[in-house]
Design a protein around this motif. Structure first.
Motif, PDB file in Angstrom:
ATOM      1  N   LEU A   1       5.851  11.160   5.395  1.00  0.00           N
ATOM      2  CA  LEU A   1       4.556  10.542   5.697  1.00  0.00           C
ATOM      3  C   LEU A   1       4.570   9.814   7.046  1.00  0.00           C
ATOM      4  O   LEU A   1       3.545   9.766   7.730  1.00  0.00           O
ATOM      5  N   THR A   2       5.709   9.300   7.439  1.00  0.00           N
ATOM      6  CA  THR A   2       5.825   8.683   8.756  1.00  0.00           C
ATOM      7  C   THR A   2       5.649   9.741   9.841  1.00  0.00           C
ATOM      8  O   THR A   2       4.867   9.571  10.782  1.00  0.00           O
TER       9      THR A   2
ATOM     10  N   TRP B   1      -1.215   6.744  12.278  1.00  0.00           N
ATOM     11  CA  TRP B   1      -2.386   7.550  12.619  1.00  0.00           C
ATOM     12  C   TRP B   1      -3.371   6.727  13.441  1.00  0.00           C
ATOM     13  O   TRP B   1      -3.951   7.205  14.408  1.00  0.00           O
TER      14      TRP B   1
ATOM     15  N   TYR C   1       3.362   4.471   0.723  1.00  0.00           N
ATOM     16  CA  TYR C   1       3.611   5.504   1.732  1.00  0.00           C
ATOM     17  C   TYR C   1       2.411   5.697   2.660  1.00  0.00           C
ATOM     18  O   TYR C   1       2.568   5.958   3.840  1.00  0.00           O
ATOM     19  N   TRP C   2       1.220   5.568   2.110  1.00  0.00           N
ATOM     20  CA  TRP C   2       0.024   5.800   2.919  1.00  0.00           C
ATOM     21  C   TRP C   2      -0.146   4.740   3.994  1.00  0.00           C
ATOM     22  O   TRP C   2      -0.764   4.990   5.023  1.00  0.00           O
ATOM     23  N   ALA C   3       0.429   3.556   3.784  1.00  0.00           N
ATOM     24  CA  ALA C   3       0.379   2.515   4.821  1.00  0.00           C
ATOM     25  C   ALA C   3       1.163   2.968   6.050  1.00  0.00           C
ATOM     26  O   ALA C   3       0.743   2.719   7.182  1.00  0.00           O
TER      27      ALA C   3
ATOM     28  N   TYR D   1       0.803  -1.226   0.000  1.00  0.00           N
ATOM     29  CA  TYR D   1       0.000   0.000   0.000  1.00  0.00           C
ATOM     30  C   TYR D   1       0.834   1.274   0.000  1.00  0.00           C
ATOM     31  O   TYR D   1       0.281   2.375  -0.019  1.00  0.00           O
TER      32      TYR D   1
ATOM     33  N   PHE E   1       1.617   6.129   6.942  1.00  0.00           N
ATOM     34  CA  PHE E   1       0.818   7.181   7.557  1.00  0.00           C
ATOM     35  C   PHE E   1      -0.339   6.605   8.380  1.00  0.00           C
ATOM     36  O   PHE E   1      -0.490   6.902   9.559  1.00  0.00           O
ATOM     37  N   PHE E   2      -1.150   5.759   7.762  1.00  0.00           N
ATOM     38  CA  PHE E   2      -2.350   5.265   8.441  1.00  0.00           C
ATOM     39  C   PHE E   2      -2.029   4.294   9.575  1.00  0.00           C
ATOM     40  O   PHE E   2      -2.752   4.247  10.568  1.00  0.00           O
TER      41      PHE E   2
ATOM     42  N   SER F   1      -0.178  13.405  13.403  1.00  0.00           N
ATOM     43  CA  SER F   1      -1.629  13.483  13.199  1.00  0.00           C
ATOM     44  C   SER F   1      -2.351  12.505  14.118  1.00  0.00           C
ATOM     45  O   SER F   1      -3.430  12.806  14.623  1.00  0.00           O
TER      46      SER F   1
ATOM     47  N   GLY G   1       2.118  10.891  10.024  1.00  0.00           N
ATOM     48  CA  GLY G   1       1.298   9.869  10.675  1.00  0.00           C
ATOM     49  C   GLY G   1       1.417   9.933  12.189  1.00  0.00           C
ATOM     50  O   GLY G   1       0.417   9.839  12.909  1.00  0.00           O
TER      51      GLY G   1
ATOM     52  N   LYS H   1      10.224  10.882   1.159  1.00  0.00           N
ATOM     53  CA  LYS H   1       8.756  10.730   1.183  1.00  0.00           C
ATOM     54  C   LYS H   1       8.326   9.822   2.329  1.00  0.00           C
ATOM     55  O   LYS H   1       7.340  10.107   3.020  1.00  0.00           O
TER      56      LYS H   1
END
Length: 195
Positions: free
Chosen positions: A57-58, A23, A15-17, A13, A19-20, A64, A61, A53
């Motif tokens: 994003l880490t 998060w 970079y967003w993996a 998934y 982050f989420f 946030s 995450g 990147k």
């Protein structure tokens, strides 16, 4: 979820993996945050992700997720505290309150290096109506340093993520102090020999 599953999840998934996963850590993801952050660095070292990147994003995450905790504490503080007591997290709640009583706003800084407590403190300071700008100043600055520390460990020592994560979870603040001292000594050593 073990390290191999985590790495596969992040690879699948992207970079967003990262982050989420961080998060959602505020609501009790069953993985240590340290392991997730180091995984980003490790995948960057293997050139499966851009290091910059992945780091950004880490970091986003981390902050946030903790900011979500602050706002949930501000809006639903007492309900969340009651829920923590029901989930056998009372000892962490007590530890978090003691940190705030003893160190005030600096509890936000210290708590980053104490697993579980780092997730409870934002609820408590939100519940106690700490101004958001003050919260952000302490939390985001420390979050940057904490994320940089563990991301860098993953970047250089990625094959030992599980061991490092276990140490960080077990010894929390002592591990953070040790790594900070080693980093300062290394910096001093490099500066001395560059002259």
């Amino acid at each position: 979820m073990g390290l191999n599953e985590l790495l596969s999840f992040i690879e699948q998934y992207g970079y967003w993996a990262l982050f989420f996963s961080l998060w959602l850590g505020i609501v009790g993801m069953p993985l240590p945050d340290e392991m997730i952050v180091m995984s980003g660095g490790f995948l960057g070292s293997m050139e499966k992700m851009s290091v910059l990147k992945a780091f950004i994003l880490t970091y986003l995450g981390v902050v946030s997720g903790l900011s979500l905790g602050y706002f949930l504490g501000k809006g639903f503080g007492h309900k969340i505290v009651d829920n923590l007591l029901k989930k056998k997290k009372a000892k962490y709640l007590v530890k978090s309150k003691e940190l705030i009583d003893r160190y005030g706003h600096f509890a936000l800084v210290i708590s980053y290096f104490i697993p579980i407590v780092r997730h409870i403190i934002p609820y408590l300071v939100g519940m106690n109506k700490m101004p958001f700008l003050k919260y952000a100043m302490y939390s985001y600055t420390t979050g940057f340093i904490w994320t940089l520390l563990y991301f860098t460990l993953g970047l250089f020592f990625g094959k030992h993520i599980e061991y490092i994560s276990d140490l960080a979870t077990r010894y929390g603040i002592y591990f953070g102090i040790f790594v900070a001292i080693v980093g300062c000594l290394y910096y001093w050593y490099i500066r001395k020999f560059k002259r």
